[in-house]
Motif scaffolding. Structure first.
Motif, mmCIF file in Angstrom:
data_model
loop_
_atom_site.group_PDB
_atom_site.id
_atom_site.type_symbol
_atom_site.label_atom_id
_atom_site.label_comp_id
_atom_site.label_asym_id
_atom_site.label_seq_id
_atom_site.Cartn_x
_atom_site.Cartn_y
_atom_site.Cartn_z
ATOM 1 N N SER A 127 -54.945 46.856 -25.958
ATOM 2 C CA SER A 127 -55.751 45.752 -25.410
ATOM 3 C C SER A 127 -57.222 46.150 -25.499
ATOM 4 C CB SER A 127 -55.349 45.458 -23.958
ATOM 5 O OG SER A 127 -56.055 44.343 -23.454
ATOM 6 N N PRO A 128 -57.766 46.198 -26.721
ATOM 7 C CA PRO A 128 -59.102 46.771 -26.930
ATOM 8 C C PRO A 128 -60.219 46.072 -26.164
ATOM 9 C CG PRO A 128 -58.313 45.661 -28.914
ATOM 10 C CD PRO A 128 -57.150 45.762 -27.979
ATOM 11 N N ASP A 129 -60.158 44.759 -26.023
ATOM 12 C CA ASP A 129 -61.228 44.046 -25.316
ATOM 13 C C ASP A 129 -61.319 44.464 -23.855
ATOM 14 O OD1 ASP A 129 -61.841 42.693 -27.613
ATOM 15 O OD2 ASP A 129 -60.677 40.904 -27.109
ATOM 16 N N GLU A 130 -60.181 44.772 -23.253
ATOM 17 C CA GLU A 130 -60.150 45.144 -21.837
ATOM 18 C C GLU A 130 -60.302 46.644 -21.625
ATOM 19 O OE1 GLU A 130 -56.562 43.681 -20.162
ATOM 20 O OE2 GLU A 130 -56.920 41.583 -20.722
ATOM 21 N N ALA A 132 -61.473 49.201 -24.027
ATOM 22 C CA ALA A 132 -62.374 50.029 -24.830
ATOM 23 C C ALA A 132 -63.415 50.748 -23.986
ATOM 24 C CB ALA A 132 -63.056 49.172 -25.898
#
Length: 289
Positions: A127-130, A132
């Motif tokens: 879940s890269p957007d949340e 990173a």
């Protein structure tokens, strides 16, 4: 589907192709760029031969990684990626050096450090957007704990940190969430959690003061118990394979903030080297999968 899951599903044909890719890349690099013929994929016939080839590969991987730079022009958008790669490469370099000197346990502690960084990037990729920003948030959390402990002792904590911490890292970490407190949570979503957990536990015994690792390197000589500094060969193969795979994963996830000479997909070449190590060591060290 994330990159780690996809890499587990590439199939035997693709695995063999990656091995051939590494062998061809090795010949290309050592031939000064001359054209090279197809190479035969002949696996080692013994654990000792597998170790010899694996050691050569990680040395060659390090040579490739030494050409990678972290341009200042990319730092504002990729601070976490650049710092993560630079630290992981330094740990991988030291791993190689200690291994060459016959210091298996200190080398294995560095393999675990790179492994932890790789598992963090794999978790972020779910879940890269949340997630990173968790690299920055974790740095902020560690800074806060050190600051609180130092101030309790009447010590100014800033003396322990370089200028980049206050100037860029802490402002970027403001409000960012840290990683899960339990490291195991970074692996629980993976289809092969059990294998990753086994490697994590094997490597962790070398990080913490442990009589288990001390007994594994102890030998009797001349009526005395001495530290040979050498792990059993399957354990050493596991550490080599883990370090190679981990640096390949970190490099792939951080490449947006990096640069290297030429247009070749260097991250893919490094990954193929790690894959070759996994293929040749697995028959002699099953925990190296």
């Amino acid at each position: 589907m994330n990159r780690v899951t996809r890499s587990r599903e590439i199939g035997e044909g693709a695995v063999a192709w990656l091995c051939r890719l590494w062998l061809r890349a090795r010949q290309f690099l050592t031939s000064g760029g001359a054209s090279v013929p197809d190479v035969e994929d002949s696996p080692p016939q013994s654990a000792e031969d597998a170790e010899t080839e694996a050691r050569q590969i990680i040395h060659e991987m390090l040579e490739l990684l030494e050409s990678v730079s972290a341009p200042i022009a990319r730092r504002s958008d990729n601070l976490a990626q650049q710092l993560s790669f630079l630290q992981a490469r330094d740990n991988f370099r030291a791993f190689n050096l200690l291994l060459e000197q016959g210091e298996d346990v200190p080398a294995a502690t560095l393999a675990r450090a790179v492994f932890e960084e790789a598992m963090r990037w794999a978790w972020v990729d779910e879940s890269p957007d949340e997630r990173a920003a968790s690299f920055l948030g974790e740095a902020g959390r560690a800074h806060r704990l050190i600051t609180e402990a130092a101030q309790t002792q009447g010590i100014e904590p800033d003396m322990f940190f370089g200028p980049l911490v206050a100037n860029e890292l802490l402002p970027a970490a403001e409000g960012a969430p840290p990683f899960p407190k339990r490291f195991e949570e970074l692996m629980e979503w993976m289809p092969d959690t059990g294998m990753h957990y086994l490697q994590y536990r094997l490597l962790s015994q070398y990080v913490h003061s442990s009589l288990l690792s001390a007994a594994s390197t102890a030998v009797e000589r001349g009526g005395n118990l001495e530290n040979s500094r050498l792990l059993p060969l399957p354990a050493r193969l596991m550490a080599i394979r883990n370090a190679a795979a981990s640096i390949a994963v970190v490099f792939d996830f951080t490449k947006a903030g990096l640069a290297w000479p030429g247009a070749a997909p260097l991250n893919f070449v490094v990954f193929s080297g790690a894959n070759r190590i996994a293929t040749i060591t697995y028959p002699f060290a099953p925990a190296s999968e």
